[in-house]
Design a protein around this motif. Structure first.
Motif, PDB file in Angstrom:
ATOM      1  N   GLU A   1     -17.734   5.822  -5.331  1.00 44.44           N
ATOM      2  CA  GLU A   1     -16.655   6.559  -4.678  1.00 44.44           C
ATOM      3  C   GLU A   1     -15.290   6.040  -5.111  1.00 44.44           C
ATOM      4  OE1 GLU A   1     -19.152   7.661  -0.599  1.00 44.44           O
ATOM      5  OE2 GLU A   1     -17.425   6.315  -0.529  1.00 44.44           O
ATOM      6  N   PHE A   2     -15.160   4.720  -5.267  1.00 42.43           N
ATOM      7  CA  PHE A   2     -13.877   4.171  -5.700  1.00 42.43           C
ATOM      8  C   PHE A   2     -13.532   4.638  -7.110  1.00 42.43           C
ATOM      9  CE2 PHE A   2     -10.293   1.575  -5.412  1.00 42.43           C
ATOM     10  CZ  PHE A   2     -10.171   0.758  -6.516  1.00 42.43           C
ATOM     11  N   HIS A   3     -14.548   4.768  -7.955  1.00 37.96           N
ATOM     12  CA  HIS A   3     -14.321   5.245  -9.311  1.00 37.96           C
ATOM     13  C   HIS A   3     -13.996   6.734  -9.339  1.00 37.96           C
ATOM     14  CE1 HIS A   3     -15.058   2.209 -12.436  1.00 37.96           C
ATOM     15  NE2 HIS A   3     -15.809   1.595 -11.558  1.00 37.96           N
ATOM     16  N   ASP A   4     -14.755   7.514  -8.582  1.00 39.74           N
ATOM     17  CA  ASP A   4     -14.748   8.963  -8.796  1.00 39.74           C
ATOM     18  C   ASP A   4     -14.014   9.771  -7.738  1.00 39.74           C
ATOM     19  OD1 ASP A   4     -18.211   8.737  -9.924  1.00 39.74           O
ATOM     20  OD2 ASP A   4     -16.322   8.378 -10.992  1.00 39.74           O
ATOM     21  N   ASP A   5     -13.855   9.251  -6.529  1.00 38.64           N
ATOM     22  CA  ASP A   5     -13.235  10.019  -5.458  1.00 38.64           C
ATOM     23  C   ASP A   5     -11.747   9.715  -5.399  1.00 38.64           C
ATOM     24  OD1 ASP A   5     -14.106  10.611  -1.943  1.00 38.64           O
ATOM     25  OD2 ASP A   5     -12.436  11.338  -3.168  1.00 38.64           O
ATOM     26  N   PRO A   6     -10.885  10.678  -5.681  1.00 37.76           N
ATOM     27  CA  PRO A   6      -9.436  10.416  -5.644  1.00 37.76           C
ATOM     28  C   PRO A   6      -8.943   9.981  -4.272  1.00 37.76           C
ATOM     29  CG  PRO A   6      -9.925  12.496  -6.759  1.00 37.76           C
ATOM     30  CD  PRO A   6     -11.188  12.045  -6.103  1.00 37.76           C
TER      31      PRO A   6
ATOM     32  N   VAL B   1       0.839  -1.206   0.000  1.00 40.02           N
ATOM     33  CA  VAL B   1       0.000   0.000   0.000  1.00 40.02           C
ATOM     34  C   VAL B   1       0.872   1.254   0.000  1.00 40.02           C
ATOM     35  CG1 VAL B   1      -1.623   1.341   1.402  1.00 40.02           C
ATOM     36  CG2 VAL B   1      -2.020  -1.102   1.012  1.00 40.02           C
ATOM     37  N   GLU B   2       1.935   1.225   0.761  1.00 35.15           N
ATOM     38  CA  GLU B   2       2.836   2.375   0.763  1.00 35.15           C
ATOM     39  C   GLU B   2       3.410   2.631  -0.623  1.00 35.15           C
ATOM     40  OE1 GLU B   2       5.472   1.248   4.135  1.00 35.15           O
ATOM     41  OE2 GLU B   2       5.052   3.286   4.829  1.00 35.15           O
ATOM     42  N   GLY B   3       3.835   1.561  -1.291  1.00 30.43           N
ATOM     43  CA  GLY B   3       4.435   1.731  -2.606  1.00 30.43           C
ATOM     44  C   GLY B   3       3.436   2.090  -3.687  1.00 30.43           C
ATOM     45  N   LEU B   4       2.289   1.399  -3.707  1.00 31.83           N
ATOM     46  CA  LEU B   4       1.327   1.585  -4.789  1.00 31.83           C
ATOM     47  C   LEU B   4       0.434   2.806  -4.583  1.00 31.83           C
ATOM     48  CD1 LEU B   4       0.226  -2.158  -5.235  1.00 31.83           C
ATOM     49  CD2 LEU B   4       1.718  -0.847  -6.755  1.00 31.83           C
ATOM     50  N   CYS B   5      -0.147   2.922  -3.393  1.00 28.69           N
ATOM     51  CA  CYS B   5      -1.127   3.980  -3.148  1.00 28.69           C
ATOM     52  C   CYS B   5      -0.471   5.316  -2.778  1.00 28.69           C
ATOM     53  CB  CYS B   5      -2.102   3.568  -2.045  1.00 28.69           C
ATOM     54  SG  CYS B   5      -3.091   2.122  -2.454  1.00 28.69           S
TER      55      CYS B   5
ATOM     56  N   GLY C   1      -4.783  11.536   4.270  1.00 26.42           N
ATOM     57  CA  GLY C   1      -6.104  11.999   3.858  1.00 26.42           C
ATOM     58  C   GLY C   1      -6.803  11.071   2.897  1.00 26.42           C
ATOM     59  N   LEU C   2      -6.501   9.782   2.971  1.00 27.77           N
ATOM     60  CA  LEU C   2      -7.077   8.784   2.073  1.00 27.77           C
ATOM     61  C   LEU C   2      -7.948   7.817   2.856  1.00 27.77           C
ATOM     62  CD1 LEU C   2      -3.840   7.984   0.028  1.00 27.77           C
ATOM     63  CD2 LEU C   2      -5.606   9.682  -0.499  1.00 27.77           C
ATOM     64  N   ARG C   3      -8.713   7.021   2.140  1.00 28.56           N
ATOM     65  CA  ARG C   3      -9.550   6.029   2.801  1.00 28.56           C
ATOM     66  C   ARG C   3      -9.812   4.861   1.855  1.00 28.56           C
ATOM     67  NH1 ARG C   3     -15.121   7.127   1.645  1.00 28.56           N
ATOM     68  NH2 ARG C   3     -15.377   9.008   0.356  1.00 28.56           N
ATOM     69  N   ALA C   4     -10.527   3.847   2.362  1.00 26.83           N
ATOM     70  CA  ALA C   4     -10.824   2.634   1.604  1.00 26.83           C
ATOM     71  C   ALA C   4     -12.328   2.394   1.563  1.00 26.83           C
ATOM     72  CB  ALA C   4     -10.113   1.429   2.219  1.00 26.83           C
ATOM     73  N   ALA C   5     -12.764   1.577   0.603  1.00 23.63           N
ATOM     74  CA  ALA C   5     -14.161   1.163   0.487  1.00 23.63           C
ATOM     75  C   ALA C   5     -14.206  -0.362   0.470  1.00 23.63           C
ATOM     76  CB  ALA C   5     -14.798   1.742  -0.772  1.00 23.63           C
ATOM     77  N   HIS C   6     -15.403  -0.918   0.704  1.00 18.21           N
ATOM     78  CA  HIS C   6     -15.567  -2.373   0.757  1.00 18.21           C
ATOM     79  C   HIS C   6     -16.668  -2.834  -0.201  1.00 18.21           C
ATOM     80  CE1 HIS C   6     -13.278  -1.820   4.458  1.00 18.21           C
ATOM     81  NE2 HIS C   6     -13.058  -3.126   4.468  1.00 18.21           N
ATOM     82  N   PHE C   7     -16.460  -4.021  -0.747  1.00 15.67           N
ATOM     83  CA  PHE C   7     -17.473  -4.686  -1.580  1.00 15.67           C
ATOM     84  C   PHE C   7     -17.392  -6.168  -1.256  1.00 15.67           C
ATOM     85  CE2 PHE C   7     -20.216  -4.100  -5.315  1.00 15.67           C
ATOM     86  CZ  PHE C   7     -20.475  -5.409  -5.649  1.00 15.67           C
TER      87      PHE C   7
ATOM     88  N   SER D   1      -5.072   1.242   7.887  1.00 10.91           N
ATOM     89  CA  SER D   1      -5.906   2.417   8.159  1.00 10.91           C
ATOM     90  C   SER D   1      -5.090   3.638   8.542  1.00 10.91           C
ATOM     91  CB  SER D   1      -6.923   2.088   9.243  1.00 10.91           C
ATOM     92  OG  SER D   1      -6.265   1.688  10.444  1.00 10.91           O
ATOM     93  N   ASP D   2      -4.028   3.461   9.334  1.00  9.45           N
ATOM     94  CA  ASP D   2      -3.238   4.623   9.750  1.00  9.45           C
ATOM     95  C   ASP D   2      -2.469   5.225   8.585  1.00  9.45           C
ATOM     96  OD1 ASP D   2      -0.079   3.321  10.760  1.00  9.45           O
ATOM     97  OD2 ASP D   2      -1.666   2.219   9.731  1.00  9.45           O
ATOM     98  N   LEU D   3      -1.979   4.378   7.659  1.00  7.42           N
ATOM     99  CA  LEU D   3      -1.276   4.898   6.492  1.00  7.42           C
ATOM    100  C   LEU D   3      -2.195   5.773   5.645  1.00  7.42           C
ATOM    101  CD1 LEU D   3       0.643   1.688   5.291  1.00  7.42           C
ATOM    102  CD2 LEU D   3       1.564   3.608   6.600  1.00  7.42           C
ATOM    103  N   LEU D   4      -3.409   5.294   5.428  1.00  6.60           N
ATOM    104  CA  LEU D   4      -4.357   6.058   4.623  1.00  6.60           C
ATOM    105  C   LEU D   4      -4.770   7.339   5.334  1.00  6.60           C
ATOM    106  CD1 LEU D   4      -6.662   3.162   3.305  1.00  6.60           C
ATOM    107  CD2 LEU D   4      -4.748   4.256   2.127  1.00  6.60           C
ATOM    108  N   ALA D   5      -5.069   7.233   6.627  1.00  6.78           N
ATOM    109  CA  ALA D   5      -5.560   8.397   7.371  1.00  6.78           C
ATOM    110  C   ALA D   5      -4.527   9.518   7.391  1.00  6.78           C
ATOM    111  CB  ALA D   5      -5.941   7.977   8.785  1.00  6.78           C
ATOM    112  N   ARG D   6      -3.267   9.175   7.575  1.00  8.09           N
ATOM    113  CA  ARG D   6      -2.232  10.209   7.625  1.00  8.09           C
ATOM    114  C   ARG D   6      -2.109  10.980   6.313  1.00  8.09           C
ATOM    115  NH1 ARG D   6       0.989   6.350  10.518  1.00  8.09           N
ATOM    116  NH2 ARG D   6       2.191   5.900   8.626  1.00  8.09           N
TER     117      ARG D   6
END
Length: 910
Positions: free
Chosen positions: A651-656, A594-598, A630-636, A623-628
């Motif tokens: 949101e996954f499609h349209d929200d950066p 996640v650190e490398g890709l996202c 300003g990012l977040r995740a979605a579930h399906f 979760s802490d990596l994303l939060a720091r």
């Protein structure tokens, strides 16, 4: 009898093997066909094809036995006899019918022309398709004669007398080769001089014997073939009931093809009016469908089957050949189809939704246009759909009709639209009979007879159980060719983005290894029992649960002990130190990815796992990596409500800011994520290689503009690594049939499911006394797990979460090295998993005892953690704890098979 493994079936008719076969066939028939002599049936089976080896002969007798059972079930009896003698035309009726009238039972003409050997004809579909030369109606006729010794003796050695020229048809399809059925039509001159033969004789020429053969069946000229068929039908009317019915079927098909050819220019012109451009291979697929009006489009995943289906429907509608069309798709994909359609075609379309009354209004007001419904709605609204009379039917993800006995299959196949298009990237997932069930709606003669598929095409090590290869694949390809189109990725690779697959080998911690090893001995013990005798229901279910537990351990002890671990960590920040205490190294590896890709590359990633609880842990771990940032995740995952799931995808499609989509296999089929994500992480390899390709196919498909990277996390030293190579046999079969050119496939190892499990188990002492019932129960104790998440099964039309029992580990072409990379794009390769519970009772093909229903103790244990609630739309949602989900799925499948087999209106299987 021992089966030959030769690629060509050659068994001399007078050989010792044939005499032995006759003895065994007679024993199989003795006392099981009413009064019909067993020797008569044995000789009949042997005469079907002198090249047939023992597995084919044995299954032929079993197929006749099933037809006799159908006759007994229906209470068939004679309703009409020949006017004179015992040979000639009969009719049958069911018990309780008056004057042979029954709206649910069509009266068929049944003709007995000779008794020994039995020879006749019948107008029923089974006689035309079974290649047995007998059907349940003819068996009833034979039984009736056999019960009257005087009548039997009087009929022996005689044949119906017909001194006029006539045409006949041999209903026995040859074992191998494509073989045009019309080539088996013969003209019997009956001694009449050639100059005095009827006009139809001009289509025949003298053969080797007394009968004349067709000069040409015109297989490549539909117009001339249609004229020939109509000429034959006119002459055969009232004579041979089977030939008369078969000619009527052929005439209807050729008339449809002629109508499409007549409108060919208008159909092609409509394709230029699409809002999107078709790739050359897509246009070819559409034109193949428009040439015949029925097609199985089995293109590899990501090659645009949806686009081709929309283009075909648009063309038929624009040319005036179709007014109403029905698209049957998985529930989560309905609105995606709507969006794709409106971006491609201006033909009217509407999604069927709402209550029963609302759906009824949709059908009532749609006089012209297309409707999108899901499979579950079709079951509920079958009467509405049949009354609506769609002229075009499109099935998406047509694996839903792979089980010929399932209610969904019956509902779909009860629809009779003129034009039929079936879409699936995995036309065969497990067995050839699944492929035959899907093809049947497109061409119900292509793979007939179904009873002969397994014994003819499987090569078994001992002639009984273990599959070591497949044979006569050229025959399957030839028979599928007229109704099937399949293109694989490498054929259109220049139009697809580059894909890189990387396998990351994850070392198990000492605690994981110790926990994993605890299951080895009881597994070995159960497999040893299986080698000595069939496993009982309880033993088989325990074996499945033991392997499931090992797979969970490979993902991490945090998953295996979720109920205890999650409450302790859920409120804490996922530091590296805390992660190290969880004995779940895959979570640490995911953080690095996640650190490398996202974070570093700014890409979006889809993270897949079979277990929703694993995704819950994975989401917490990053979760802490994303939060720091300003990012977040979605579930399906199948656990969210329908609206929430749609919103998550938007949101996954349209929200950066939404960089990760955590998905179970509820998101592994049908979703188009190629414009959102360019990387995929598999937290574990699915057992079924088709599932792996379905996951990756969500992002590696047409429309993807970036290079795609796929990362598979495989636990080194555990069951994940050991079992990965075992599905190579299944990959070989699928490639050999659909993507290859050879006539045989030899597997590296035998294909028995239990044998595969033995090879996936390390060599440990397997003394049954060392692993008693108490030890097994202690290992499988699910205490504490119910505190965590459950695996959801949604019965309200939404895609359920992947069932553990549906998967077999996928092979990795790069396994064995940390970070090993493969640059070539793997093909989609559905497996031939043999691990599911198949039968309602007795032994399955692996020698495992399959019960009719679970015993009380087992059932109470399985149902203890179930949660059942109503969904907002009125359906039911059943949630099962993960430790019960797999075995519960197996039990329910077995129970469903039992109910189907006992159903009073069970369809006849050819």
């Amino acid at each position: 009898m021992q089966q030959t493994t030769a690629s060509v079936l050659e068994v001399p008719a007078a050989s010792e093997e044939r005499r032995e076969a006759r003895t065994e066939l007679a024993e199989m028939a003795r006392g099981r066909f009413g009064a019909i002599p067993a020797d008569l049936l044995a000789d009949h089976v042997l005469a079907l094809d002198t090249r047939a080896d023992w597995p084919v002969l044995r299954e032929a007798m079993e197929a006749l036995r099933r037809r006799w059972k159908f006759a007994e079930r229906d209470g068939l009896r004679l309703a009409r006899r020949p006017d004179r003698g015992h040979l000639g035309e009969y009719a049958t009726r069911r018990s309780g019918m008056r004057d042979g009238r029954d709206p649910s039972h069509r009266p068929y003409r049944t003709l007995l022309e000779r008794l020994d050997p039995p020879h006749g004809s019948c107008g029923c579909p089974d006689f035309r398709r079974s290649s047995l030369g007998l059907c349940k109606h003819l068996l009833v006729v034979l039984d009736s004669l056999a019960r009257k010794p005087r009548a039997w003796r009087h009929a022996l050695g005689k044949a119906t007398a017909d001194h006029n020229p006539r045409i006949t048809w041999d209903p026995l399809r040859p074992l191998v080769g494509a073989h045009d059925w019309l080539e088996r039509v013969r003209l019997v001159p009956a001694g009449v001089a050639p100059s005095r033969l009827p006009a139809v004789a001009r289509s025949f020429s003298p053969g080797v014997g007394a009968d004349w053969v067709l000069r040409s069946a015109h297989p490549q000229d539909p117009k001339r073939r249609l004229a020939l068929v109509r000429q034959l039908a006119a002459f055969a009317r009232g004579r041979d009931p089977a030939l008369e019915a078969r000619l009527a079927e052929e005439e209807a098909e050729l008339a449809r093809i002629a109508r499409l050819a007549e409108h060919g220019a208008r159909l092609r012109a409509q394709l230029s009016k699409l809002s999107r451009r078709l790739y050359p291979y897509q246009r070819e697929g559409v034109l193949r469908f428009l040439a015949r009006g029925r097609l199985l489009l089995a293109d590899d995943m990501g090659l645009g089957k949806t686009m081709q289906a929309i283009a075909a429907a648009h063309a038929l509608h624009g040319a005036g050949l179709v007014q109403r069309g029905l698209l049957v798709v998985p529930a989560p994909l309905k609105h995606q189809w709507l969006l794709e359609w409106r971006a491609t075609s201006d033909a009217p379309i509407e999604v069927v939704d709402g209550s029963r009354a609302e759906r009824e209004r949709v059908y009532g007001r749609t006089r012209r246009g297309f409707l999108v419904a899901n499979y579950e709605q079709l079951l509920r609204d079958l009467d509405l759909v049949q009354a609506w009379k769609p002229e075009l039917g499109v099935l998406d993800e047509a694996q839903r009709i792979k089980n010929w006995a399932a209610k969904t299959s019956h509902s779909v196949k009860s629809l009779r639209p003129e034009y039929r298009l079936v879409l699936t990237g995995t036309p065969m997932e497990n067995r050839l009979d699944e492929l035959a069930s899907i093809v049947e709606w497109v061409d119900d003669h292509a793979l007939e007879p179904k009873w002969r598929l397994a014994p003819l095409h499987a090569v078994r090590a001992d002639g009984k159980r273990e599959i070591v290869g497949a044979r006569h694949l050229d025959t399957l390809r030839a028979r599928l060719a007229p109704c099937t189109v399949r293109r694989v990725r490498h054929e259109v690779l220049d139009q697809l983005p580059k894909r890189t697959d990387t396998t990351l080998a994850i070392d198990l911690t000492p605690s994981q290894l110790a926990s994993h090893a605890e299951f080895d001995k009881p597994i070995a013990s159960l497999l040893k029992r299986a080698a000595q005798r069939p496993l009982t229901q309880e033993e088989f279910l325990k074996l499945m649960r033991l392997f499931l537990c090992q797979r969970q351990v490979c993902n991490g002890l945090a998953l295996a002990d979720f109920g205890e671990v999650w409450p302790a960590i859920s409120r804490q920040t996922p530091t590296e130190r805390l992660l190290a205490t969880l004995d779940s190294p895959k979570l640490s590896e995911l953080r690095a990815l996640v650190e490398g890709l996202c974070l570093d590359q700014g890409r979006k990633v889809v993270v897949f796992s079979q277990w929703r609880r694993m995704l819950q842990l994975a989401g917490w771990a990053v979760s802490d990596l994303l939060a720091r940032n300003g990012l977040r995740a979605a579930h399906f995952t199948g656990h969210e409500g329908g609206k929430r799931r749609v919103q998550n995808l938007v949101e996954f499609h349209d929200d950066p800011a939404v960089r990760i989509l955590f998905a179970t296999d509820a998101g592994g089929v049908g979703l188009n994520l190629q414009r959102a994500a360019s990387a995929c992480v598999l937290l574990e390899l699915p057992w079924n290689p088709a599932v792996l390709e379905q996951r990756v196919g969500r992002i590696h498909r047409l429309g993807q503009e970036e290079p795609v990277q796929v990362y598979a996390l495989v636990a080194r030293g555990g069951i994940e690594e050991r079992i990965a190579s075992l599905v190579a046999d299944k990959r070989a079969l699928f490639r050999g049939l659909f993507d290859g050119g050879s006539d045989e496939v030899q597997f590296d190892r035998s294909g028995s499911f239990l044998e595969a499990l033995r090879r996936a188990t390390p060599d440990v002492p397997a003394d049954a006394d060392d692993a008693g019932e108490e030890d097994l129960d202690e290992l499988l104790d699910p205490s504490g797990d119910e505190q965590g998440g459950e695996e959801a099964v949604d019965l309200d039309g939404e895609a359920p979460e992947a069932r553990a029992g549906d998967q077999v580990p996928a092979p990795s072409e790069t396994a064995g090295g940390n970070g090993t990379t493969s640059e070539s794009p793997p093909e989609a390769v559905p497996s031939e998993s043999e691990g599911s519970v198949r039968g309602a009772a007795g032994l399955d093909e692996h020698g495992v005892a399959v019960p009719r229903s679970p015993d009380g103790a087992t059932l109470r244990q399985l149902l203890a953690g179930l949660s059942i609630e109503r969904t907002p739309s009125g359906g039911l949602r059943i949630e099962a704890p993960p430790e019960s989900a797999e075995v519960l799925a197996l039990v329910l499948e077995g129970l469903a098979n039992a109910l189907r087999s006992g159903c009073a209106v069970q369809p006849e299987r050819s």
